[in-house]
Design a protein around this motif. Sequence first.
Motif, PDB file in Angstrom:
ATOM      1  N   MET A   1      13.454  11.633  -3.127  1.00  0.00           N
ATOM      2  CA  MET A   1      12.502  12.086  -2.125  1.00  0.00           C
ATOM      3  C   MET A   1      12.253  10.943  -1.130  1.00  0.00           C
ATOM      4  O   MET A   1      12.033   9.806  -1.514  1.00  0.00           O
ATOM      5  N   ALA A   2      12.298  11.259   0.133  1.00  0.00           N
ATOM      6  CA  ALA A   2      12.075  10.260   1.184  1.00  0.00           C
ATOM      7  C   ALA A   2      10.612   9.821   1.190  1.00  0.00           C
ATOM      8  O   ALA A   2       9.716  10.602   0.884  1.00  0.00           O
ATOM      9  N   VAL A   3      10.416   8.584   1.554  1.00  0.00           N
ATOM     10  CA  VAL A   3       9.070   8.024   1.619  1.00  0.00           C
ATOM     11  C   VAL A   3       8.605   8.023   3.071  1.00  0.00           C
ATOM     12  O   VAL A   3       9.357   7.629   3.967  1.00  0.00           O
ATOM     13  N   LYS A   4       7.370   8.448   3.299  1.00  0.00           N
ATOM     14  CA  LYS A   4       6.781   8.399   4.636  1.00  0.00           C
ATOM     15  C   LYS A   4       5.899   7.161   4.707  1.00  0.00           C
ATOM     16  O   LYS A   4       4.998   6.985   3.892  1.00  0.00           O
ATOM     17  N   ASP A   5       6.184   6.321   5.697  1.00  0.00           N
ATOM     18  CA  ASP A   5       5.410   5.099   5.867  1.00  0.00           C
ATOM     19  C   ASP A   5       4.184   5.360   6.725  1.00  0.00           C
ATOM     20  O   ASP A   5       4.097   6.369   7.425  1.00  0.00           O
ATOM     21  N   SER A   6       3.263   4.433   6.676  1.00  0.00           N
ATOM     22  CA  SER A   6       2.016   4.542   7.427  1.00  0.00           C
ATOM     23  C   SER A   6       2.262   4.979   8.865  1.00  0.00           C
ATOM     24  O   SER A   6       3.164   4.475   9.527  1.00  0.00           O
ATOM     25  N   PRO A   7       1.446   5.914   9.368  1.00  0.00           N
ATOM     26  CA  PRO A   7       1.582   6.332  10.764  1.00  0.00           C
ATOM     27  C   PRO A   7       1.036   5.300  11.755  1.00  0.00           C
ATOM     28  O   PRO A   7       1.283   5.403  12.953  1.00  0.00           O
ATOM     29  N   THR A   8       0.319   4.300  11.270  1.00  0.00           N
ATOM     30  CA  THR A   8      -0.195   3.233  12.133  1.00  0.00           C
ATOM     31  C   THR A   8       0.974   2.324  12.505  1.00  0.00           C
ATOM     32  O   THR A   8       1.611   1.740  11.621  1.00  0.00           O
ATOM     33  N   SER A   9       1.258   2.208  13.802  1.00  0.00           N
ATOM     34  CA  SER A   9       2.500   1.554  14.245  1.00  0.00           C
ATOM     35  C   SER A   9       2.674   0.128  13.719  1.00  0.00           C
ATOM     36  O   SER A   9       3.750  -0.214  13.225  1.00  0.00           O
ATOM     37  N   TRP A  10       1.643  -0.722  13.796  1.00  0.00           N
ATOM     38  CA  TRP A  10       1.831  -2.103  13.357  1.00  0.00           C
ATOM     39  C   TRP A  10       2.024  -2.185  11.851  1.00  0.00           C
ATOM     40  O   TRP A  10       2.770  -3.027  11.353  1.00  0.00           O
ATOM     41  N   VAL A  11       1.386  -1.285  11.091  1.00  0.00           N
ATOM     42  CA  VAL A  11       1.577  -1.254   9.637  1.00  0.00           C
ATOM     43  C   VAL A  11       2.990  -0.765   9.332  1.00  0.00           C
ATOM     44  O   VAL A  11       3.676  -1.319   8.476  1.00  0.00           O
ATOM     45  N   ASN A  12       3.440   0.240  10.051  1.00  0.00           N
ATOM     46  CA  ASN A  12       4.786   0.780   9.879  1.00  0.00           C
ATOM     47  C   ASN A  12       5.831  -0.312  10.131  1.00  0.00           C
ATOM     48  O   ASN A  12       6.775  -0.468   9.348  1.00  0.00           O
ATOM     49  N   GLU A  13       5.664  -1.075  11.199  1.00  0.00           N
ATOM     50  CA  GLU A  13       6.592  -2.176  11.501  1.00  0.00           C
ATOM     51  C   GLU A  13       6.582  -3.218  10.392  1.00  0.00           C
ATOM     52  O   GLU A  13       7.633  -3.733  10.000  1.00  0.00           O
ATOM     53  N   HIS A  14       5.401  -3.534   9.877  1.00  0.00           N
ATOM     54  CA  HIS A  14       5.253  -4.496   8.778  1.00  0.00           C
ATOM     55  C   HIS A  14       6.029  -3.995   7.552  1.00  0.00           C
ATOM     56  O   HIS A  14       6.793  -4.754   6.939  1.00  0.00           O
ATOM     57  N   ILE A  15       5.852  -2.723   7.219  1.00  0.00           N
ATOM     58  CA  ILE A  15       6.534  -2.136   6.061  1.00  0.00           C
ATOM     59  C   ILE A  15       8.047  -2.198   6.242  1.00  0.00           C
ATOM     60  O   ILE A  15       8.776  -2.567   5.312  1.00  0.00           O
ATOM     61  N   GLN A  16       8.529  -1.845   7.424  1.00  0.00           N
ATOM     62  CA  GLN A  16       9.974  -1.837   7.669  1.00  0.00           C
ATOM     63  C   GLN A  16      10.578  -3.223   7.469  1.00  0.00           C
ATOM     64  O   GLN A  16      11.617  -3.361   6.816  1.00  0.00           O
ATOM     65  N   LYS A  17       9.932  -4.261   8.005  1.00  0.00           N
ATOM     66  CA  LYS A  17      10.431  -5.636   7.809  1.00  0.00           C
ATOM     67  C   LYS A  17      10.412  -6.004   6.326  1.00  0.00           C
ATOM     68  O   LYS A  17      11.342  -6.628   5.819  1.00  0.00           O
ATOM     69  N   TYR A  18       9.331  -5.641   5.654  1.00  0.00           N
ATOM     70  CA  TYR A  18       9.165  -5.937   4.233  1.00  0.00           C
ATOM     71  C   TYR A  18      10.315  -5.309   3.443  1.00  0.00           C
ATOM     72  O   TYR A  18      10.973  -5.979   2.642  1.00  0.00           O
ATOM     73  N   VAL A  19      10.570  -4.020   3.670  1.00  0.00           N
ATOM     74  CA  VAL A  19      11.613  -3.295   2.934  1.00  0.00           C
ATOM     75  C   VAL A  19      12.997  -3.851   3.266  1.00  0.00           C
ATOM     76  O   VAL A  19      13.805  -4.110   2.362  1.00  0.00           O
ATOM     77  N   GLU A  20      13.280  -4.042   4.554  1.00  0.00           N
ATOM     78  CA  GLU A  20      14.605  -4.509   4.985  1.00  0.00           C
ATOM     79  C   GLU A  20      14.950  -5.888   4.446  1.00  0.00           C
ATOM     80  O   GLU A  20      16.119  -6.194   4.230  1.00  0.00           O
ATOM     81  N   THR A  21      13.946  -6.734   4.231  1.00  0.00           N
ATOM     82  CA  THR A  21      14.191  -8.113   3.794  1.00  0.00           C
ATOM     83  C   THR A  21      13.804  -8.349   2.339  1.00  0.00           C
ATOM     84  O   THR A  21      13.765  -9.494   1.894  1.00  0.00           O
ATOM     85  N   ASP A  22      13.501  -7.278   1.601  1.00  0.00           N
ATOM     86  CA  ASP A  22      13.036  -7.405   0.212  1.00  0.00           C
ATOM     87  C   ASP A  22      11.816  -8.327   0.119  1.00  0.00           C
ATOM     88  O   ASP A  22      11.689  -9.108  -0.820  1.00  0.00           O
ATOM     89  N   GLY A  23      10.961  -8.256   1.121  1.00  0.00           N
ATOM     90  CA  GLY A  23       9.720  -9.019   1.100  1.00  0.00           C
ATOM     91  C   GLY A  23       9.830 -10.428   1.651  1.00  0.00           C
ATOM     92  O   GLY A  23       8.831 -11.128   1.759  1.00  0.00           O
ATOM     93  N   ALA A  24      11.050 -10.869   2.012  1.00  0.00           N
ATOM     94  CA  ALA A  24      11.196 -12.210   2.594  1.00  0.00           C
ATOM     95  C   ALA A  24      10.356 -12.303   3.871  1.00  0.00           C
ATOM     96  O   ALA A  24       9.783 -13.349   4.172  1.00  0.00           O
ATOM     97  N   GLU A  25      10.299 -11.199   4.612  1.00  0.00           N
ATOM     98  CA  GLU A  25       9.398 -11.099   5.766  1.00  0.00           C
ATOM     99  C   GLU A  25       8.346 -10.057   5.414  1.00  0.00           C
ATOM    100  O   GLU A  25       8.691  -8.949   5.016  1.00  0.00           O
ATOM    101  N   GLY A  26       7.101 -10.433   5.519  1.00  0.00           N
ATOM    102  CA  GLY A  26       6.033  -9.478   5.272  1.00  0.00           C
ATOM    103  C   GLY A  26       5.234  -9.705   4.014  1.00  0.00           C
ATOM    104  O   GLY A  26       4.067  -9.342   3.954  1.00  0.00           O
ATOM    105  N   HIS A  27       5.856 -10.298   2.979  1.00  0.00           N
ATOM    106  CA  HIS A  27       5.072 -10.556   1.764  1.00  0.00           C
ATOM    107  C   HIS A  27       3.913 -11.494   2.102  1.00  0.00           C
ATOM    108  O   HIS A  27       2.772 -11.207   1.783  1.00  0.00           O
ATOM    109  N   GLU A  28       4.232 -12.607   2.788  1.00  0.00           N
ATOM    110  CA  GLU A  28       3.154 -13.450   3.304  1.00  0.00           C
ATOM    111  C   GLU A  28       2.891 -12.983   4.732  1.00  0.00           C
ATOM    112  O   GLU A  28       3.616 -13.305   5.659  1.00  0.00           O
TER     113      GLU A  28
END
Length: 141
Positions: A1-28
């Motif tokens: 099942m696909a995951v829907k990320d936050s509709p808030t744009s800056w949170v969505n961008e944060h999540i995308q970086k976090y997922v794409e980098t396995d947390g290397a970007e976004g964890h801190e």
Amino acid sequence: MAVKDSPTSWVNEHIQKYVETDGAEGHEWQPGVFTLLLTTKGRKSGELRRTALIYQKDGDNYVVVASQGGAPTHPSWYLNLQADNEAEVQVGADRFRARARTAGPDERDRLWKLMNEVWPAYSDYQKKTDREIPVVVLEPV
């Protein structure tokens, strides 16, 4: 099942970086302020919903705050956890299942202080609303 990320744009961008980098970007997220990704099942839609939240460790558990910036209502992710307390959590590159519970009064006081040490704005958020802002404990399973 696909995951829907936050509709808030800056949170969505944060999540995308976090997922794409396995947390290397976004964890801190900011110096000394760490975030995790929380995926819940929508209480109405049944869809998987993901958001990023500031956290602190408490022993083996992870603590988050359902502040929604001091809004008068609880955030959707918190309402989803009230309907189904099972969630998926990502901390950095680590992914695991967790069971969520709202901290009781005695525990809440201690954990509220812990969370305010890392994000002092929580106290300001509490002043903006009549609801008691829940502190949520995520227990890995």
